[in-house]
Write an enzyme that holds these catalytic residues in place. Structure first.
Site, short mmCIF file in Angstrom:
data_model
loop_
_atom_site.label_atom_id
_atom_site.label_comp_id
_atom_site.label_asym_id
_atom_site.label_seq_id
_atom_site.Cartn_x
_atom_site.Cartn_y
_atom_site.Cartn_z
N LYS A 255 -47.55 99.16 65.63
CA LYS A 255 -46.27 99.73 66.24
C LYS A 255 -47.59 100.61 66.58
CE LYS A 255 -43.45 102.77 67.48
NZ LYS A 255 -43.65 103.60 68.06
N HIS A 259 -51.00 97.62 72.22
CA HIS A 259 -51.11 96.73 73.16
C HIS A 259 -52.11 98.42 74.77
CE1 HIS A 259 -48.50 101.88 74.81
NE2 HIS A 259 -49.92 101.69 73.96
C1 LIG Z 1 -50.77 104.22 70.62
S1 LIG Z 1 -51.39 105.08 69.03
C2 LIG Z 1 -49.85 105.36 68.12
C3 LIG Z 1 -49.31 105.76 67.15
C4 LIG Z 1 -48.77 104.98 65.64
N1 LIG Z 1 -48.37 103.60 65.54
C5 LIG Z 1 -47.54 104.94 66.84
O1 LIG Z 1 -46.43 103.82 67.12
O2 LIG Z 1 -46.99 106.49 67.43
C6 LIG Z 1 -52.70 104.22 68.71
C7 LIG Z 1 -53.08 104.53 67.41
O3 LIG Z 1 -54.23 104.20 67.58
C8 LIG Z 1 -55.00 104.62 66.65
N2 LIG Z 1 -56.81 103.97 67.02
C9 LIG Z 1 -57.16 103.83 68.34
N3 LIG Z 1 -58.68 103.55 67.83
C10 LIG Z 1 -58.03 102.96 66.82
C11 LIG Z 1 -59.63 101.63 65.27
N4 LIG Z 1 -60.82 101.99 66.27
N5 LIG Z 1 -59.44 102.22 64.13
C12 LIG Z 1 -58.44 103.05 63.76
N6 LIG Z 1 -57.57 103.30 64.24
C13 LIG Z 1 -57.49 103.48 65.74
C14 LIG Z 1 -55.39 105.50 66.93
O4 LIG Z 1 -55.66 107.09 66.71
C15 LIG Z 1 -53.64 105.70 67.45
O5 LIG Z 1 -53.09 106.73 66.22
#
Ligand SMILES: C[S@@+](CC[C@H](N)C(=O)[O-])C[C@H]1O[C@@H](n2cnc3c(N)ncnc32)[C@H](O)[C@@H]1O
Length: 353
Positions: A255, A259
């Site tokens: 989720k 994007h």
């Molecule tokens: C925009 S946030 C969305 C969080 C949650 N899914 C929501 O909808 O509220 C993107 C998430 O991707 C995680 N993320 C970014 N790069 C990542 C990686 N290389 N491996 C695992 N998670 C990652 C971030 O830490 C963050 O929690």
């Protein structure tokens, strides 16, 4: 059409042009006013004036900022219309300044600070993106956002808190979707502090789940898991979704993650999911869909540009998501609406049979 029955202004290029023409001079000072409001809000100046006028020395003491530096800000805040100086040499908030008190209902302060910390400088790199294709945030900060968050817990807290609060507004709606009904083991990839997965697990007493995210999310997730009635069926796994993701789930959730990324990385992460999809397992993507016609796109254009500037990502059309999934060896099989104020939809993808 808007609620007033009038076409939105962006539907008419001429109307938009006239508005822009009228305000182009203002734009040369608007960004300075933004920086003043953001800086004042972030150091707590409006809150320190919430109970009434105070002298600059008194404010310097309370805010622990040297008086010579604070004075520069105070007089600029008068110039910007947020403060006024009383005859007794005390500064007071004007009506616009009072909007910067963080405790007022619907205060814009949280949003202002979020925009200032994450988007202001990134948008400053737009020129380089358009000319040379460089990711604006990286141009501005010399590092990609998620790499910077790993080394800066305070910044990571501010970033993740913003997204978690938004998702919490409608995670209960998502949790009730029929697509989750038969899931027994779920993995929420990039699941943040896990509150969405915990809400889903609360609806599915026989299911277990794993929140998978960067190690910086571990502490927040531990708190959310401990506070949830479904916490005993949920664990946190730290890792990098570009390396490998947990296996053996019948339902993977992504989720508001795809994007964030440019096409090449988005396909890479979707391939990692595809490699985990056993027979019958599904991937649930929750994102906003960019409409196909320009006039319909307008509400999503600013979020799209934000994602572009922040991390080279963006909002995609249905056809673009289908193409990304296809490139990762998956098939988009259905799109379902969710009740939420932001236009998120559920896309279901599976390995082709
Ligand atoms: C925009 S946030 C969305 C969080 C949650 N899914 C929501 O909808 O509220 C993107 C998430 O991707 C995680 N993320 C970014 N790069 C990542 C990686 N290389 N491996 C695992 N998670 C990652 C971030 O830490 C963050 O929690």
């Amino acid at each position: 059409m808007t609620a007033t029955g009038l076409a939105p202004v962006w539907a008419s290029p001429l109307a938009l042009f006239q508005i822009m023409k009228a305000s182009l001079h203002d734009l040369q000072t608007a960004f300075k006013q933004f920086q003043l409001a953001y800086t004042a809000a972030r150091i707590g100046l409006p809150d320190a004036l919430a109970q009434g006028a105070r002298t600059s020395d008194d404010l310097a003491d309370t805010l622990a900022i040297p008086a010579n530096r604070l004075n520069r800000l105070l007089r600029a805040m008068v110039w910007a219309g947020y403060l006024e100086l009383h005859p007794d040499a005390a500064y007071a908030l004007t009506d616009s300044g009072r909007e910067l008190i963080s405790s007022t209902p619907n205060s814009p302060v949280g949003g202002l600070i979020f925009q200032g910390r994450f988007f202001y400088q990134a948008w400053g790199g737009l020129f380089d993106y358009i000319k040379n294709g460089k990711i604006p945030y990286e141009t501005a900060h010399g590092v990609r956002i998620f790499d910077q968050l790993v080394d800066d817990p305070d910044l990571a807290n501010a970033f993740n808190g913003g997204f978690a609060a938004r998702t919490a507004e409608y995670s209960a709606e998502i949790a009730r979707l029929p697509v989750f009904a038969n899931a027994r083991r779920l993995v929420d990839i990039g699941g943040g502090d896990g509150r969405l997965l915990l809400d889903i697990l609360a609806e599915l007493p026989a299911a277990r789940g794993v929140v998978f995210d960067l190690p910086i999310l571990q502490t927040d997730a531990a708190k959310a898991i401990a506070a949830s009635p479904a916490g005993d069926r949920c664990t946190f796994a730290a890792g990098d979704l570009f390396q490998s993701i947990p296996d053996a789930a019948d339902l993977y959730l992504l989720k508001w993650v795809v994007h964030d990324w440019e096409d090449e990385r988005a396909v890479r992460l979707l391939r990692n999911v595809a490699a985990r999809l056993q027979d019958g397992a599904k991937l649930i993507l929750i994102e906003r869909l960019m409409p196909d016609a320009l006039a319909d796109m307008m509400p999503l254009v600013q979020p799209d540009m934000n994602m572009l500037c922040l991390n080279g990502g963006g909002e995609r059309t249905r056809a673009e998501y289908a193409a990304l999934l296809h490139a990762a060896g998956l098939k988009l099989t259905a799109i379902e609406p969710i009740e939420n104020p932001y236009g998120f939809v559920v896309m279901i993808a599976e390995a082709p049979r």
